[in-house]
Design a protein around this motif. Sequence first.
Motif, PDB file in Angstrom:
ATOM      1  N   HIS A  15       0.788  -1.230   0.000  1.00 24.29           N
ATOM      2  CA  HIS A  15       0.000   0.000   0.000  1.00 24.29           C
ATOM      3  C   HIS A  15       0.820   1.281   0.000  1.00 24.29           C
ATOM      4  O   HIS A  15       0.273   2.364  -0.009  1.00 24.29           O
ATOM      5  CB  HIS A  15      -0.981  -0.019   1.170  1.00 24.29           C
ATOM      6  N   HIS A  16       2.126   1.145   0.086  1.00 25.68           N
ATOM      7  CA  HIS A  16       2.943   2.331  -0.174  1.00 25.68           C
ATOM      8  C   HIS A  16       4.326   1.904  -0.634  1.00 25.68           C
ATOM      9  O   HIS A  16       4.674   0.726  -0.542  1.00 25.68           O
ATOM     10  CB  HIS A  16       2.973   3.308   1.007  1.00 25.68           C
ATOM     11  N   PRO A  17       5.096   2.843  -1.155  1.00 25.99           N
ATOM     12  CA  PRO A  17       6.364   2.470  -1.784  1.00 25.99           C
ATOM     13  C   PRO A  17       7.296   1.713  -0.837  1.00 25.99           C
ATOM     14  O   PRO A  17       7.947   0.746  -1.238  1.00 25.99           O
ATOM     15  CB  PRO A  17       6.975   3.823  -2.178  1.00 25.99           C
ATOM     16  N   ALA A  18       7.359   2.138   0.422  1.00 24.74           N
ATOM     17  CA  ALA A  18       8.284   1.476   1.344  1.00 24.74           C
ATOM     18  C   ALA A  18       7.872   0.026   1.562  1.00 24.74           C
ATOM     19  O   ALA A  18       8.707  -0.868   1.671  1.00 24.74           O
ATOM     20  CB  ALA A  18       8.321   2.227   2.673  1.00 24.74           C
ATOM     21  N   GLN A  19       6.559  -0.201   1.596  1.00 22.02           N
ATOM     22  CA  GLN A  19       6.087  -1.569   1.777  1.00 22.02           C
ATOM     23  C   GLN A  19       6.424  -2.413   0.551  1.00 22.02           C
ATOM     24  O   GLN A  19       6.845  -3.559   0.671  1.00 22.02           O
ATOM     25  CB  GLN A  19       4.577  -1.563   2.028  1.00 22.02           C
ATOM     26  N   ALA A  66      -0.030   7.523   3.316  1.00 25.04           N
ATOM     27  CA  ALA A  66      -0.269   6.882   4.604  1.00 25.04           C
ATOM     28  C   ALA A  66       0.956   6.084   5.013  1.00 25.04           C
ATOM     29  O   ALA A  66       1.422   5.222   4.284  1.00 25.04           O
ATOM     30  CB  ALA A  66      -1.482   5.968   4.498  1.00 25.04           C
ATOM     31  N   ALA A  67       1.492   6.415   6.166  1.00 23.19           N
ATOM     32  CA  ALA A  67       2.600   5.640   6.731  1.00 23.19           C
ATOM     33  C   ALA A  67       2.109   5.132   8.081  1.00 23.19           C
ATOM     34  O   ALA A  67       2.064   5.889   9.039  1.00 23.19           O
ATOM     35  CB  ALA A  67       3.836   6.515   6.882  1.00 23.19           C
ATOM     36  N   GLY A  68       1.683   3.891   8.116  1.00 27.27           N
ATOM     37  CA  GLY A  68       0.988   3.414   9.296  1.00 27.27           C
ATOM     38  C   GLY A  68      -0.302   4.199   9.418  1.00 27.27           C
ATOM     39  O   GLY A  68      -1.001   4.416   8.430  1.00 27.27           O
ATOM     40  N   LEU A  69      -0.615   4.655  10.617  1.00 29.46           N
ATOM     41  CA  LEU A  69      -1.848   5.428  10.778  1.00 29.46           C
ATOM     42  C   LEU A  69      -1.650   6.887  10.373  1.00 29.46           C
ATOM     43  O   LEU A  69      -2.610   7.617  10.175  1.00 29.46           O
ATOM     44  CB  LEU A  69      -2.333   5.349  12.227  1.00 29.46           C
ATOM     45  N   TRP A  70      -0.396   7.323  10.280  1.00 30.25           N
ATOM     46  CA  TRP A  70      -0.109   8.720   9.992  1.00 30.25           C
ATOM     47  C   TRP A  70      -0.206   9.034   8.506  1.00 30.25           C
ATOM     48  O   TRP A  70       0.047   8.181   7.669  1.00 30.25           O
ATOM     49  CB  TRP A  70       1.324   9.078  10.429  1.00 30.25           C
ATOM     50  N   HIS A  71      -0.524  10.257   8.217  1.00 33.52           N
ATOM     51  CA  HIS A  71      -0.410  10.766   6.852  1.00 33.52           C
ATOM     52  C   HIS A  71       0.736  11.771   6.862  1.00 33.52           C
ATOM     53  O   HIS A  71       0.748  12.693   7.671  1.00 33.52           O
ATOM     54  CB  HIS A  71      -1.703  11.461   6.419  1.00 33.52           C
ATOM     55  N   ARG A  72       1.695  11.573   5.971  1.00 32.95           N
ATOM     56  CA  ARG A  72       2.875  12.438   5.995  1.00 32.95           C
ATOM     57  C   ARG A  72       3.209  12.902   4.587  1.00 32.95           C
ATOM     58  O   ARG A  72       2.963  12.187   3.616  1.00 32.95           O
ATOM     59  CB  ARG A  72       4.070  11.662   6.572  1.00 32.95           C
ATOM     60  N   PRO A  73       3.780  14.112   4.456  1.00 32.37           N
ATOM     61  CA  PRO A  73       4.130  14.594   3.117  1.00 32.37           C
ATOM     62  C   PRO A  73       5.420  13.946   2.607  1.00 32.37           C
ATOM     63  O   PRO A  73       6.413  13.892   3.315  1.00 32.37           O
ATOM     64  CB  PRO A  73       4.330  16.097   3.329  1.00 32.37           C
ATOM     65  N   LYS A 117      24.072  10.541   5.234  1.00 31.97           N
ATOM     66  CA  LYS A 117      24.797  10.549   6.507  1.00 31.97           C
ATOM     67  C   LYS A 117      24.978   9.142   7.081  1.00 31.97           C
ATOM     68  O   LYS A 117      25.688   8.943   8.056  1.00 31.97           O
ATOM     69  CB  LYS A 117      24.024  11.381   7.541  1.00 31.97           C
ATOM     70  N   GLY A 118      24.271   8.158   6.531  1.00 28.75           N
ATOM     71  CA  GLY A 118      24.345   6.808   7.092  1.00 28.75           C
ATOM     72  C   GLY A 118      23.617   6.663   8.412  1.00 28.75           C
ATOM     73  O   GLY A 118      23.937   5.793   9.216  1.00 28.75           O
ATOM     74  N   HIS A 119      22.646   7.530   8.643  1.00 31.74           N
ATOM     75  CA  HIS A 119      21.806   7.375   9.847  1.00 31.74           C
ATOM     76  C   HIS A 119      20.780   6.284   9.610  1.00 31.74           C
ATOM     77  O   HIS A 119      20.234   6.166   8.516  1.00 31.74           O
ATOM     78  CB  HIS A 119      21.098   8.693  10.170  1.00 31.74           C
ATOM     79  N   VAL A 120      20.476   5.521  10.657  1.00 30.09           N
ATOM     80  CA  VAL A 120      19.595   4.365  10.465  1.00 30.09           C
ATOM     81  C   VAL A 120      18.146   4.700  10.820  1.00 30.09           C
ATOM     82  O   VAL A 120      17.872   5.586  11.617  1.00 30.09           O
ATOM     83  CB  VAL A 120      20.061   3.156  11.295  1.00 30.09           C
ATOM     84  N   THR A 121      17.229   3.956  10.208  1.00 32.87           N
ATOM     85  CA  THR A 121      15.803   4.038  10.561  1.00 32.87           C
ATOM     86  C   THR A 121      15.247   2.614  10.583  1.00 32.87           C
ATOM     87  O   THR A 121      16.007   1.642  10.599  1.00 32.87           O
ATOM     88  CB  THR A 121      14.998   4.860   9.534  1.00 32.87           C
ATOM     89  N   GLY A 122      13.922   2.533  10.521  1.00 39.28           N
ATOM     90  CA  GLY A 122      13.254   1.233  10.610  1.00 39.28           C
ATOM     91  C   GLY A 122      13.712   0.215   9.583  1.00 39.28           C
ATOM     92  O   GLY A 122      13.721  -0.983   9.852  1.00 39.28           O
ATOM     93  N   ALA A 138      19.422   4.430 -11.037  1.00 40.61           N
ATOM     94  CA  ALA A 138      19.007   4.446  -9.638  1.00 40.61           C
ATOM     95  C   ALA A 138      19.054   3.044  -9.046  1.00 40.61           C
ATOM     96  O   ALA A 138      18.792   2.055  -9.738  1.00 40.61           O
ATOM     97  CB  ALA A 138      17.590   4.996  -9.535  1.00 40.61           C
ATOM     98  N   LEU A 139      19.412   2.983  -7.772  1.00 40.61           N
ATOM     99  CA  LEU A 139      19.353   1.713  -7.047  1.00 40.61           C
ATOM    100  C   LEU A 139      17.903   1.479  -6.649  1.00 40.61           C
ATOM    101  O   LEU A 139      17.204   2.414  -6.260  1.00 40.61           O
ATOM    102  CB  LEU A 139      20.209   1.783  -5.775  1.00 40.61           C
ATOM    103  N   ASN A 140      17.481   0.238  -6.722  1.00 42.70           N
ATOM    104  CA  ASN A 140      16.112  -0.061  -6.299  1.00 42.70           C
ATOM    105  C   ASN A 140      16.098  -0.542  -4.859  1.00 42.70           C
ATOM    106  O   ASN A 140      16.903  -1.405  -4.485  1.00 42.70           O
ATOM    107  CB  ASN A 140      15.516  -1.159  -7.178  1.00 42.70           C
ATOM    108  N   GLY A 141      15.182  -0.015  -4.059  1.00 41.74           N
ATOM    109  CA  GLY A 141      14.979  -0.546  -2.718  1.00 41.74           C
ATOM    110  C   GLY A 141      14.597  -2.013  -2.830  1.00 41.74           C
ATOM    111  O   GLY A 141      13.814  -2.378  -3.702  1.00 41.74           O
ATOM    112  N   GLY A 142      15.174  -2.843  -1.989  1.00 39.19           N
ATOM    113  CA  GLY A 142      14.824  -4.259  -2.028  1.00 39.19           C
ATOM    114  C   GLY A 142      15.632  -5.074  -3.010  1.00 39.19           C
ATOM    115  O   GLY A 142      15.444  -6.282  -3.112  1.00 39.19           O
TER     116      GLY A 142
END
Lengths: 100, 419, 937
Positions: B123-127, C567-574, C797-802, C855-859
Amino acid sequence: MRINCPHCGLRDVAEFSYAGDANRTRPDPNSTDMDVWNDYIFNRVNTRGRHHEFWQHNHGCRAHLIVERDSVTHEIFSAELAKKSAIAPIKTAKTKAAKS
Amino acid sequence: MAEYSAWQVIKNAFNGNTDWKQAWRKPEPKSSYDVIIVGGGGHGLSTAYYLAKEFGIRNVAVVEKGSLGQGNVGRNTQAIRSNYLLPENQHFYELCMDMWEGLSQELNYNVMFSQRGVLNIAHHPAQLDQFARRGNAMRLNGIDADLYSRADVGKALPGIDMSEHARFPIYGGLMQKSGGVARHDAVAWGYARAADRLGVDLIENAEVLEFIKDGDQIIGVRTTRGEIRAPKVAVCVAGSTSEVMRRAGIDRMPIESHVLQAFVTESLKPIIHTVATYGGGHLYFSQTDKGSILFGGDIDGYNSWAQRGNLPVVEDVMSEMVTLFPGLARVRLLRSWGGIMDMTMDGAPIITTGPLPGMYLNCGWCYGGFKATPGSGLCFAHAIAKDEPHSKAIPFTLDRFSRGYAIDDKGQGPTPKWH
Amino acid sequence: MKRLSSGLRIDTSVTLRFTFDGKQYTGHAGDTLASALLGSGIKIFGRSFKLHRPRGVMGIGLEEPNALVTIIDNGVREPNIQATMVELRDGLVAVSQNRWPSLDTDFGAINQLGGKVFGAGFYYKTFFGPFRNPRIWHFFEWFIRRAAGLGSAGHVADPALYDRMNAFCDVLVIGAGEAGLEAATKAAEQGQRVIIADLNPPYEATGALASYPNVKVLTRTMVWGAYDSDTFTALERVSEHRAPNHGEPRHRHWVMRAASVVLATGASERPMVFPGNDKPGVMLAGAMAHYAEQFGVLVGEQIAIFTNNDSAYGVARDLANAGASIIAIVDVRSSISDEARITAGLAQTEIILGYGVVKTTGKNAVTGITIQAVDASGKTSGPTREITCDSLGTSGGFTPLISLSVQKGARPNFNENLQAFLPPALPENWHAVGTLVGDGLPHPAPVLLIQAETPEDKAFIDFQHDVTDTDIDLAHREGFTSVEHLKRYTTLGMATDQGRTSHVAGMGRMAALLGKSIAETGTSRLRAPFAGVSLGSIAAERFGHVMPNRLTPMHDWHLENAGQTYAAGLWHRPMAYLHIGETIEQAYVREARAVRATAGLVDVSTLGKIMVQGPDAAEFLNRIYTNMMSTLPVMKARYGLMLREDGILFDDGTAWRLGETEFLVTTTTANAAKVMEHLEYYIQCIWPDLKVVATSVTDHWGAMAISGPQARNILGKVVTGASVENEALPHMGIIHGVIDGVEVMIARLSFSGERAYEVYAPAGHARRVWEALIETGTPLGLVPYGLEALGTLRVEKGHVTGAELDGRTTAADLGLGGMLSKKKPFIGSAMANRDGLIREGRLQLVGLKSLDGRALNGGAHIIENASVSEVATSLGHVTAACYSPELGCYVGLALMSDGRKRIGQKLILSDPLRKMIMPIEVISPHMVDAEGSRMHG
């Protein structure tokens, strides 16, 4: 299922989340006995029948409770605040666990 | 007993179907066997079959508390897939997939393995990137996977809400076309019949009350139908693992028993053509050959040994179903049921020799055991026959937790309710 | 068939028009679809599931197995509805099911020719072919799937509303028949809060009850589930029988918690099992009387009755009174009570005892029956006799509707006198009354089944699924004798009527074959729901609103300024703020460039924020974080890591020490709730002696980060009451200040690697602060930036996230091993050095650089060499990818086996899913300003 929260009264299970087996005692933080740590972290009594377990009233007062519940009938025998609980967790050291 | 075939079906029809024989014998237990398998579910029956077929060990008893196939093999949502992230899981489930493809012929029983595809909706690009990571890992290991665009998802699932304003608009998906479903009861009965034909005794209504020990060595079981001895006793009881192991003197296992519910609607003409999962919540669904939509969601989330579920999960699952398919709001739920899942601390199974001498253990299938039925039986039979793990089952040990080799496909750690 | 001048439920002065299979019919107000169609002379209502046999109406309500229709309402399809449960309304559109091209001429009926082949479980024995090929079944399955199924659902979205109501009561009475009404009235008079729910439309008696102020009467309401702690669920059909009023739901989902419950769900009649018992015109005897009395529909004028109990004698009398001729009552019993004999006398009919029906005649409707002497086991003998009739009423006794009493798993009791399963022993606060416990039910002869002489004359047990006597015999022969095996092998009782009419007969047959009693044979488990429940009703208010939306205080600003939210989880973010003509990539590159060149402002309100307060707050955080927090000076912040107990990374964030005993802890957006529960668990369950509390303040603060060389300059222009210069606010410093009259907290923290500040403002004023920054900053080059640019800056910067904290990585894997304190134990410290967590070959964080401009593809995965086969050993995978404006090329972060040792290697990026293979170079994850001079400057 409904749980009688000591703060909020009888509330639907939808307001709570299960927070795991309460039959465990966290080892001394300085302990280096890996058997004790492994048993604590990975093993569960998983009783069929009366079971002590933690629940959090996370859509309510957010208290953690120790609940005694029958895991077959889902009958709830008691629910008290974890912080003030007199229920002594079962000492796990003497019984036998799967070496995991 | 006659082979099953179209010819036999037609021939018997003209005899009024009066010549069919019992699918399996109902023998009295003997006093001893070479191997006793505790648990007559899918995995126990397939273990018995492969012990006899692949390892020539035919003096085997399967002891079952009730009637055969009444545990999770008879109460699941039938999905078969090998779309895992981690190589340990991929290799094992791909072995299973290969076995599924020939299972009807192998067993001479139509298990109705239907490769209609398993689609995970993103449902979104990251997923979708997460799915791509998994799909690419599959492809690199020789397992089929395809990335679906938004349009592909809409085509695969007519009636799905493709609106931009959906709570979680559809972005794409990961498809494993070789995935699908099989008829769950047929799998249990097919293995039972095939094992029986090789001489395995299937002993129903025999609950194990106690393990007979010689020192620490397990030498048999005391059941409600008497004592049965064997030098090798294999435990394969899924949701009941903790209780059965307690009867062998082991009080704590890396397992919690949780309830997973499943639901069916009334029978409908074909409307859903693949197996699919919703990425905005926790929902999976397919449609049976009889026409019922068969679907489920998350486990109830707390220890339970009751084969029935709670209301909040029913409400969650229904809301997600009609969110994806707003045209199905008037279709009706016909039945629900619950199965007891042996949830492990990393979401992966345990197939091992031990933990006591003379004992073998197969458990921890969480809510994914049905699709593992062939491979689990083969690998467990290997462990029993050879006292060493099958090459595809080496990682699934009991001591992987303590050694730090958890196989954590979901990355949730030792909290079973999150796997 | 005859339509009478009146019926208790109908208003003959109101005529309603409806269509069935496209043809116009009329009925009266109060009719059901079944009564209106019966009254219009319709005999065939549907086709059976497997054999496509023509079927008429059998019953009056939920027990109906045959008369299933699809209702079409403005294009929305509602399949498999029992015509007996549909209240007629003007304009109703109903169509029949499981037939092609029409009900009368159904090609599927060809299945009847193969009836002998289609015995129970035949498909397990064939359709798979002699050699390994899963396509063989797939081929047959295509046809089988199309032949199977009942009605069709559709793709037109349901526009109806669904609703949910919670209710509490002292007494919940389920069923408003005689016994239920009595219980409800008594409880009402005692002043108890009563809810009484009944499946049917209101009638006089329910109206009377509704006048008690302490009684809630729910009609058209089916209680379908009995859940733990006396929680009951019900479906109220609010406006199914008419157009909804404005805002009114179609169905309402009731969740009722009852202190005590009275089950008065009644019993339903079941048919006799004999050859040809499925022919249209063969009905439940009680249903015939019901249609005459309630709906003024006399289903036949020459009626024969076949029974094993006394109830049918009353039916005969009632039907005779309504104007029918009762040709005969055929009873398998050899003697009957005087009372029954007298009742039958009123019907002026012949009573034929010790006989059973062995055949029905007529093509698509019954025109006569053949009877023969029958013994107690169902064996027939002697001469046959033919009787002409235009319909046949049968009564095989009654089945109490025990579902709610057994849903929790208790086994019901079989009662020999009633030949029925009754509720088990109930909890103290549960009561079962009326016909549900057998009160007033006739005692039928023991269940028997008359077998067909020829295979054509099938004796049906489960009508909808075409389960016959011979299917049960076959199941027995093949050893599927346990109740569950029988059910699954033959599909007995699995139809939409859930076995109401078939279960006892099926069990009776198997018991007879096994030489056991029905009690010994047992029964399968009944589960929720009591009968079919619309999915929409259970979804209730969440239909169309599956999950809540979480919006930040600046959400509207983002929308007003071309922010592309998702939609990112329950949040909506730009994701990014699009200038006209820009792609998302062009926008984020522009935004990221601006941050490094001048300044950018990003909304970080979604970060989890937790206040940790109390004398032991510092000690508590020492245990929670891997690094030391007790040494943190007041008004300073520190980056921190949390592990799980098993030594794996759990979350990262910052701790701000706002006072000696007060910390503000921030978490990642995704883990905010989990971290909160984690802290509370340890405070309350593990270390109850610590004097510390944790409070979520995520929604209390709006948060924004201003980053870039101009950040301090802009901030300095808007902040009053405090200095933002380096001496007052160095890297990791915190100040209180005021922006545009709003008190804010500012911490100098950097995720982007630039000189950066996080500004926290009370949520209600956050947009004002945001706008003040934008207004002052824009002339100095400040731009708003979205998540894509944020991601780009952190990748550089090489900072990590989820994506890197994926629940399998350790601190050392991500190059953060130095943050694990050796001076103190913390959660996870005991386990962090286990063999599997420190072994060679673990995935480690590295940077990747595209070597061919793509471009590199995520995944995508990293492999050693490209080859013809796509199969290869994965060395790791891309966790995040972007175009780096700073490096001027596409880069990414990756988790890679022994990655740190491979820095400098040139490898291949493989993305078989997207058919891409490209050369990459492994680089340090710290691609920009590795020494951190910018953020400290």
